[in-house]
Design a protein around this motif. Structure first.
Motif, PDB file in Angstrom:
ATOM      1  N   VAL A   1       6.219   1.368 -10.487  1.00 58.53           N
ATOM      2  CA  VAL A   1       5.164   0.401 -10.796  1.00 58.53           C
ATOM      3  C   VAL A   1       3.865   0.801 -10.111  1.00 58.53           C
ATOM      4  CG1 VAL A   1       4.439  -2.009 -10.609  1.00 58.53           C
ATOM      5  CG2 VAL A   1       6.819  -1.465 -11.131  1.00 58.53           C
ATOM      6  N   LEU A   2       3.935   1.167  -8.832  1.00 53.12           N
ATOM      7  CA  LEU A   2       2.726   1.568  -8.110  1.00 53.12           C
ATOM      8  C   LEU A   2       2.107   2.825  -8.723  1.00 53.12           C
ATOM      9  CD1 LEU A   2       3.889   0.943  -4.429  1.00 53.12           C
ATOM     10  CD2 LEU A   2       2.101  -0.313  -5.665  1.00 53.12           C
ATOM     11  N   GLU A   3       2.932   3.780  -9.100  1.00 52.18           N
ATOM     12  CA  GLU A   3       2.396   5.006  -9.716  1.00 52.18           C
ATOM     13  C   GLU A   3       1.706   4.692 -11.031  1.00 52.18           C
ATOM     14  OE1 GLU A   3       5.838   7.492  -9.914  1.00 52.18           O
ATOM     15  OE2 GLU A   3       5.328   8.557  -8.051  1.00 52.18           O
ATOM     16  N   TYR A   4       2.284   3.781 -11.805  1.00 58.12           N
ATOM     17  CA  TYR A   4       1.659   3.439 -13.081  1.00 58.12           C
ATOM     18  C   TYR A   4       0.288   2.801 -12.855  1.00 58.12           C
ATOM     19  CZ  TYR A   4       0.734   1.181 -17.551  1.00 58.12           C
ATOM     20  OH  TYR A   4       0.134   0.774 -18.721  1.00 58.12           O
ATOM     21  N   ILE A   5       0.204   1.872 -11.922  1.00 58.53           N
ATOM     22  CA  ILE A   5      -1.075   1.194 -11.682  1.00 58.53           C
ATOM     23  C   ILE A   5      -2.115   2.194 -11.193  1.00 58.53           C
ATOM     24  CG2 ILE A   5      -2.234  -0.583 -10.321  1.00 58.53           C
ATOM     25  CD1 ILE A   5       0.370  -2.151 -10.308  1.00 58.53           C
ATOM     26  N   LEU A   6      -1.725   3.078 -10.281  1.00 56.96           N
ATOM     27  CA  LEU A   6      -2.674   4.072  -9.777  1.00 56.96           C
ATOM     28  C   LEU A   6      -3.106   5.049 -10.864  1.00 56.96           C
ATOM     29  CD1 LEU A   6      -1.140   4.875  -6.266  1.00 56.96           C
ATOM     30  CD2 LEU A   6      -3.187   3.522  -6.769  1.00 56.96           C
ATOM     31  N   SER A   7      -2.266   5.245 -11.871  1.00 52.02           N
ATOM     32  CA  SER A   7      -2.624   6.172 -12.957  1.00 52.02           C
ATOM     33  C   SER A   7      -3.757   5.633 -13.823  1.00 52.02           C
ATOM     34  CB  SER A   7      -1.401   6.454 -13.827  1.00 52.02           C
ATOM     35  OG  SER A   7      -1.055   5.318 -14.611  1.00 52.02           O
TER      36      SER A   7
ATOM     37  N   PHE B   1      -6.978   7.655  -5.289  1.00 51.58           N
ATOM     38  CA  PHE B   1      -5.739   7.419  -4.555  1.00 51.58           C
ATOM     39  C   PHE B   1      -4.546   7.998  -5.308  1.00 51.58           C
ATOM     40  CE2 PHE B   1      -8.003   4.112  -2.160  1.00 51.58           C
ATOM     41  CZ  PHE B   1      -7.435   4.268  -0.896  1.00 51.58           C
ATOM     42  N   VAL B   2      -3.620   8.560  -4.545  1.00 50.60           N
ATOM     43  CA  VAL B   2      -2.306   8.934  -5.059  1.00 50.60           C
ATOM     44  C   VAL B   2      -1.272   8.247  -4.176  1.00 50.60           C
ATOM     45  CG1 VAL B   2      -3.049  11.141  -6.003  1.00 50.60           C
ATOM     46  CG2 VAL B   2      -2.232  11.017  -3.636  1.00 50.60           C
ATOM     47  N   LEU B   3      -0.085   8.102  -4.724  1.00 54.22           N
ATOM     48  CA  LEU B   3       0.963   7.404  -3.988  1.00 54.22           C
ATOM     49  C   LEU B   3       1.621   8.347  -2.996  1.00 54.22           C
ATOM     50  CD1 LEU B   3       2.320   4.623  -3.820  1.00 54.22           C
ATOM     51  CD2 LEU B   3       4.057   5.478  -5.417  1.00 54.22           C
ATOM     52  N   GLY B   4       1.752   7.832  -1.773  1.00 54.36           N
ATOM     53  CA  GLY B   4       2.427   8.594  -0.731  1.00 54.36           C
ATOM     54  C   GLY B   4       3.838   8.073  -0.509  1.00 54.36           C
ATOM     55  N   THR B   5       4.107   7.592   0.681  1.00 50.55           N
ATOM     56  CA  THR B   5       5.444   7.134   1.061  1.00 50.55           C
ATOM     57  C   THR B   5       5.668   5.694   0.621  1.00 50.55           C
ATOM     58  OG1 THR B   5       5.449   8.602   2.988  1.00 50.55           O
ATOM     59  CG2 THR B   5       7.016   6.764   2.995  1.00 50.55           C
ATOM     60  N   VAL B   6       6.828   5.449   0.018  1.00 54.31           N
ATOM     61  CA  VAL B   6       7.244   4.093  -0.338  1.00 54.31           C
ATOM     62  C   VAL B   6       8.639   3.884   0.231  1.00 54.31           C
ATOM     63  CG1 VAL B   6       7.736   2.456  -2.184  1.00 54.31           C
ATOM     64  CG2 VAL B   6       5.859   4.087  -2.440  1.00 54.31           C
ATOM     65  N   ASP B   7       8.753   2.917   1.140  1.00 58.47           N
ATOM     66  CA  ASP B   7      10.035   2.675   1.807  1.00 58.47           C
ATOM     67  C   ASP B   7      10.955   1.731   1.037  1.00 58.47           C
ATOM     68  OD1 ASP B   7       9.324   4.299   3.893  1.00 58.47           O
ATOM     69  OD2 ASP B   7       8.701   2.681   5.238  1.00 58.47           O
TER      70      ASP B   7
ATOM     71  N   ASP C   1      -3.913   7.299   4.287  1.00 61.46           N
ATOM     72  CA  ASP C   1      -4.313   8.570   4.882  1.00 61.46           C
ATOM     73  C   ASP C   1      -5.556   9.026   4.126  1.00 61.46           C
ATOM     74  OD1 ASP C   1      -4.701  11.019   5.990  1.00 61.46           O
ATOM     75  OD2 ASP C   1      -2.753  11.876   5.388  1.00 61.46           O
ATOM     76  N   THR C   2      -6.713   8.764   4.733  1.00 62.03           N
ATOM     77  CA  THR C   2      -7.974   9.146   4.082  1.00 62.03           C
ATOM     78  C   THR C   2      -8.568  10.400   4.709  1.00 62.03           C
ATOM     79  OG1 THR C   2      -9.196   7.631   5.532  1.00 62.03           O
ATOM     80  CG2 THR C   2      -8.468   6.775   3.399  1.00 62.03           C
ATOM     81  N   SER C   3      -7.740  11.077   5.515  1.00 59.92           N
ATOM     82  CA  SER C   3      -8.205  12.352   6.067  1.00 59.92           C
ATOM     83  C   SER C   3      -8.082  13.456   5.029  1.00 59.92           C
ATOM     84  CB  SER C   3      -7.410  12.707   7.323  1.00 59.92           C
ATOM     85  OG  SER C   3      -6.034  12.885   7.017  1.00 59.92           O
TER      86      SER C   3
END
Length: 611
Positions: free
Chosen positions: A112-118, A125-131, A166-168
């Motif tokens: 779901v998060l990947e779809y919204i970010l797409s 933004f890209v998706l990083g860690t999802v616990d 992580d915006t570095s």
């Protein structure tokens, strides 16, 4: 140190003269920052709208990347300075939208998060860690921004969570991690505690919550279907301690009952106890030691006298990360998340709610009229489409009338036709009355006899009456004997033309007729149709009603508001199936049936276009 970058993340320069560089970091919200430059500093030209600034503290701690917002830029003529207000780049997700309707069923949290970010036009933004791996049902419609939908994803979780960044690197990484309940720090009076205030607000206790989602009136979504028929959740321990504190929680973004219940349970777990908050000011000793740590959203233990509190650090404010980075104030909260913190602000939340399609109740009528009998029913098909949320009513109005025809004759093409066969038999004619009849007339003539008297002697005895010879007193006869040998002779007699009368008595004649058929030749021909409306003079006594093959409990030939809900086909959960359904009306004799099917449905359309 503050480093300015353009919209393409190209470094433009370092703001060496910046001062009053403050940051306010917020858990699961958009953090903010600010700085001031002298008005005559040439670097002001770099601080244009929507340029980015990397914020580093004196200790070298990286606080994140922020975007310069024009609406909050202030110029002070007395000090000849310009103050810039910034927001964390998390807010760039407000730049894109979710146009139309988007639904996610049995998608993982990551998917779901990947779809919204797409949906970002520029992939900031890209998706990083999802616990978390959850399978909640989500739906969004006409969202102005991607931020609110992303913040709402973990809202149903019943465990601590945190969005980190992580915006570095670029594109920036967005993480959704599980927050530890382990104590990571302490604030102790006489050590690093400067100021402390304890605030407990029992007015915000909620221990009996009634969740409601999308829809309106009887069609508004509740949790009854997934909560054993109950429309509410409660915590008995809290009720015993504080009394029953009821609250109706409405969030019309939800159109799935299970997701609504999970979110409500999460809120109940937080609201069942008084909200404890501890605004406090302390000294961050880790900065002084050169070991700056990010403690946001971690659990801290606060020692005040003999009292010990454990709570989360939900907000962190540092007025000047360049001069006094160790000077920090925290908002410490016993609650993981308030409803207000799941959105950037109340106004945006209202916009989201207003944008959602709540649907409407519709009355649909399906009329039908036709002739029918016990083997040829009147069939009324109807369809309940997939975007029907609820079927509220389904009723039949029925009238039975005389069977109707519209003509008396039809055309024929001619043929050879055989009549029906007869089985034969003996028949009697009609009787005759008898009477006297005459034969046909004869023309007369001479008749000659010949032959012997069979070789016998014949005695001729004439019969003489007194009428022939009146001088005889009485009839008498004479006998004459003729020798047989002399009897060989002929007589010639003349017969004049004459008729014969005869009597026919009353009588009948019997005659036999064998089994047979008759062939009839019909030439090609037509019959004129006699147009008109012709009705039988009788009607049936009962009509059988069937819905999806289920016989309705009904007797009679007419009725209003005949309830069909219990007879419509349903799924394993007792919900009326979506798709085609069928009603059959079967009178027990020839009849004309007139019927109207009326049903009320709550519909929310997410398919098709605008044509």
């Amino acid at each position: 140190m503050l480093i300015v970058k353009d919209s393409d993340m190209k470094e433009l320069g370092i703001l060496k003269n910046a001062k009053n560089v403050g940051v306010e970091l917020r858990t699961n919200e958009v953090s903010t920052a600010s700085f001031t430059l002298p008005a005559n500093d040439s670097k002001n030209d770099l601080c244009t709208h929507f340029n980015f600034v990397d914020f580093y503290g004196k200790s070298g701690r990286f606080y994140g990347t922020f975007r310069i917002m024009p609406r909050s830029t202030r110029k002070n003529s007395n000090t000849n300075e310009i103050t810039y207000s910034c927001e964390h780049v998390f807010a760039t997700l407000l730049d894109d939208i979710m146009d139309g309707y988007h639904q996610f069923t049995n998608w993982t949290t990551t998917e779901v998060l990947e779809y919204i970010l797409s949906l970002q036009d520029v992939q900031n933004f890209v998706l990083g860690t999802v616990d978390f791996t959850k399978y909640f049902h989500y739906s969004f419609e006409n969202e102005n921004g991607l931020l609110a939908p992303i913040l709402s994803i973990p809202q149903p979780f019943n465990e601590p969570y945190e969005f980190t960044f992580d915006t570095s690197v670029y594109p920036w990484k967005l993480n959704l991690i599980s927050s530890s309940s382990e104590v990571k720090s302490e604030i102790r009076e006489g050590k690093n505690l400067i100021d402390f205030e304890e605030y407990s607000n029992p007015e915000e206790i909620v221990n009996y919550i009634i969740p409601k989602g999308s829809g309106e009136g009887v069609n508004q979504l509740t949790i009854a279907d997934v909560n054993n028929g109950s429309r509410f959740l409660y915590d008995q321990d809290s009720i015993d301690l504080y009394g029953k504190k009821k609250y109706i929680w409405i969030d019309k973004r939800f159109d799935d009952a299970q997701a609504l219940k999970d979110s409500a349970q999460s809120l109940l777990d937080q609201w069942k106890q008084p909200k404890l908050s501890f605004p406090c000011t302390s000294a961050d000793l880790s900065v002084l030691k050169g070991e700056a740590k990010n403690l946001l959203n971690t659990v801290t233990r606060i020692y005040v006298g003999d009292t010990i509190h454990e709570a989360r650090l939900i907000n962190e404010r540092r007025p000047d990360i360049l001069l006094n980075e160790h000077n920090v104030s925290y908002d410490v909260n016993s609650r993981l998340d308030d409803i207000a913190t799941t959105q950037t602000d109340l106004k945006r939340k209202q916009q989201v709610n207003e944008a959602y399609s709540q649907g409407a109740t519709n009355i649909m009528v399906v009329p039908a009229q036709d002739n029918a009998d016990s083997t040829h029913p009147l069939v009324i098909p109807f369809v309940i489409d997939d975007d029907v949320v609820n079927v509220n009513t389904c009723e039949l109005w029925l009238r039975t009338k005389a069977f109707r025809a519209y003509s008396e004759a039809t055309g024929g093409g001619g043929a050879t036709v055989k009549s029906t066969s007869s089985g034969g038999g003996t028949s009697t004619s009609t009787s005759s009355g008898g009477g006297t009849s005459k034969s046909t007339s004869s023309g007369g003539g001479s008749v000659q006899s010949s032959g012997l008297a069979n070789g016998w002697e014949t005695t001729l005895i004439p019969y003489v009456t007194g009428d022939d010879f009146p001088y005889f007193d009485s009839p008498h006869k004479h006998g004459v004997t003729i020798d047989l040998a002399d009897f060989q002779h002929h007589h010639t007699t003349d017969l004049p033309a004459h008729t014969h009368d005869f009597d026919v008595p009353n009588h009948t004649h019997d005659f036999a007729v064998p089994a047979h058929t008759h062939d009839i030749d019909l030439p090609d021909h037509t019959h004129d149709i006699n147009h008109g409306i012709y009705e039988l003079n009788e009607t049936p006594s009962n009509v059988t009603i069937k819905v999806d093959g289920n016989t309705v409990s009904f007797s009679g030939t007419s009725g209003d508001r005949i309830d069909l809900i219990d007879y419509i086909g349903k799924d394993s959960d007792g919900k009326i199936t979506r798709g085609r359904h069928e009603i059959e009306l079967l009178p027990n004799d020839l009849a004309r049936i007139e019927a109207e099917l009326i049903f009320r449905v709550f519909i929310r359309s997410h398919i098709g276009g605008n044509y």
